[in-house]
Design a protein around this motif. Sequence first.
Motif, PDB file in Angstrom:
ATOM      1  N   TRP A 170      -0.550  14.129   0.984  1.00 41.92           N
ATOM      2  CA  TRP A 170      -0.214  12.840   0.454  1.00 41.92           C
ATOM      3  C   TRP A 170      -1.399  12.003  -0.016  1.00 41.92           C
ATOM      4  O   TRP A 170      -1.213  11.115  -0.802  1.00 41.92           O
ATOM      5  CB  TRP A 170       0.165  12.162   2.071  1.00 41.92           C
ATOM      6  CG  TRP A 170      -0.348  10.884   2.611  1.00 41.92           C
ATOM      7  CD1 TRP A 170      -0.971   9.683   1.762  1.00 41.92           C
ATOM      8  CD2 TRP A 170      -0.823  10.533   3.872  1.00 41.92           C
ATOM      9  NE1 TRP A 170      -1.606   9.076   2.671  1.00 41.92           N
ATOM     10  CE2 TRP A 170      -1.251   9.250   3.930  1.00 41.92           C
ATOM     11  CE3 TRP A 170      -0.310  11.372   5.261  1.00 41.92           C
ATOM     12  CZ2 TRP A 170      -1.846   8.953   5.268  1.00 41.92           C
ATOM     13  CZ3 TRP A 170      -0.643  10.675   6.191  1.00 41.92           C
ATOM     14  CH2 TRP A 170      -1.350   9.676   6.416  1.00 41.92           C
ATOM     15  N   LEU A 207      -1.534  10.110  -3.313  1.00 43.83           N
ATOM     16  CA  LEU A 207      -1.756   8.907  -3.679  1.00 43.83           C
ATOM     17  C   LEU A 207      -2.780   8.571  -4.879  1.00 43.83           C
ATOM     18  O   LEU A 207      -2.784   7.970  -5.739  1.00 43.83           O
ATOM     19  CB  LEU A 207      -2.471   8.297  -2.377  1.00 43.83           C
ATOM     20  CG  LEU A 207      -2.416   6.852  -2.310  1.00 43.83           C
ATOM     21  CD1 LEU A 207      -1.101   6.114  -2.221  1.00 43.83           C
ATOM     22  CD2 LEU A 207      -3.362   6.384  -1.238  1.00 43.83           C
ATOM     23  N   LEU A 238       5.515  10.615  -1.708  1.00 38.34           N
ATOM     24  CA  LEU A 238       4.536  10.156  -0.867  1.00 38.34           C
ATOM     25  C   LEU A 238       5.237   9.808   0.457  1.00 38.34           C
ATOM     26  O   LEU A 238       4.717  10.208   1.551  1.00 38.34           O
ATOM     27  CB  LEU A 238       3.835   8.882  -1.139  1.00 38.34           C
ATOM     28  CG  LEU A 238       2.794   8.358  -0.553  1.00 38.34           C
ATOM     29  CD1 LEU A 238       1.437   9.128  -0.666  1.00 38.34           C
ATOM     30  CD2 LEU A 238       2.388   6.802  -1.074  1.00 38.34           C
TER      31      LEU A 238
END
Length: 525
Positions: free
Chosen positions: A152, A156, A175
């Motif tokens: 994740w 990002l 995400l």
Amino acid sequence: MSIKKEELTPELEQVRSFTQENLGKNELIAVFSSARGKEIAITADADEAMAMVLGKEHVEITEQANKKVLRKIDFFLIPLIGLLYAFQFMDKTTTSYAAVMGFKKDFHMVGTMYSWCGSAFYLGYLLFEFPANALLQRFPLSKTISAFIVLWGMILCLHAVPTNYAGIITLRVVLGMLESAVTPAMVLLTSQWYKQEEQFLRTAFWFSCNGLGIIIGGGIAYGVAEHSHSYSVEGWRILFIVTGLMTIVTGILFFLHVPDTPSKAWFLTEEEKIIHVERIRSNQQGYGNKHFKKHQFIEALTDINTWLFFAYAIANNIPNGALTNFASILLNSDFGFTPKQSLYMNMPTGGVEFVGCILLAWSVRFFKHRMAISIFAMVIALMGSCLLAFHHNKHVRLAGYYVMYVYPVTTICALSCFASNTAGHTKKISTNAIFLIGYCVGNLIGPQTFISKQAPTYTGGKISFVICDAFSILFLALIYLNYWRLNKKKEKDLAVMDLSELKQHDNLEFADLTDFENPYFRYSL
């Protein structure tokens, strides 16, 4: 620490021997009848903690030894879990900061396009909730969640790359899929490491670090915005890269630091591991079980508390979804702060959440019913949302906005209930997943309550806060009453049950029975 010598009957020795030989297999050990005549089977497919206690005498723990082990667990686990939760919430709110730094303008967002940036995250969360929980059950817990965290963080960072709306929406969905594993993993960790009466406060410690995430994220966003002229790319892209890299480092630390189960804890001695098992014996549940059990899943679906928590999750998280994505915009448009001011004016909400939630949870030392504390916190949040929605004075409305941020105490209470009041590993992860589906639905709806044509005041969105807070109080009260009713019923049932067969089974607490199946299980209010 002292050892209690037991007079082991031949029948008990035989049960221990059979369990030891067949541990992990679906081999029948005993059958007993509930008060309603339903047959409940105990098999060797038990909790992972069973392997640590089979063939060993029970241990009596001194108060000094208990406190020493608890201090060690707190010191080695809580700070890192809190840091993880701070970054997790910071990542979710990054779009709110980016929105006042040119994010909406650069992607030419009009109408509900920005609202769908928030909803898309929870769409991914919703789609992957059950698969994520299945992976957490099947594979080593901390290693699995570490992989989710690192991935994740990478996604990002990639938020800085897209040049079109479709690209950013796709990344928001992915995400959400990756972050769907975080909360259930932390609930499982809490249930593994802490006694029932310890779980509410410890859950408050790590969950309230969402507030630190608001403070850290707001500070980073303000710093980036203040020096945006120094960068060769837009400031909001830098913001995504910085927060993503922080998350990746946290994932690596989690992999290296947190053991998959207490039996593998590198920071506990062998003696302390045995003490820990005895500490959590009173929970009537252990570390977990790798096998999916259909009957436990069905029990989760037929438990009224599952659906009361589901309804509560929807009501409570409609405001959460709106605030996560529109907090900075609301401060800018409704309260009249400049875009840069709105970044740091949101930071006090983090302080209210962090300090307020921990203080309210700490009060359980004096008032033992966490459900009542949760309802009280929700009443305070309702008062705040009423001030925000209906008062004409800007300063009073701002005070109401800040006060609202004690509402996470109610979610903290719910998560600690899944850790302590839901037994049977498959039932626990199923109940948790259903709750988080409700969480997703609420967060999906939340951004849609802020309608662009109602700008700058967003009156409809603020009124939805009041309505949802009132329903949250109702659902929490019903859950509280039902736990109390079930405890009374269990006491009555225990008095009429024939437990002669059950008493031959040693270490019943680690047999992976559900809260319905185990006659000795009691719900913590």
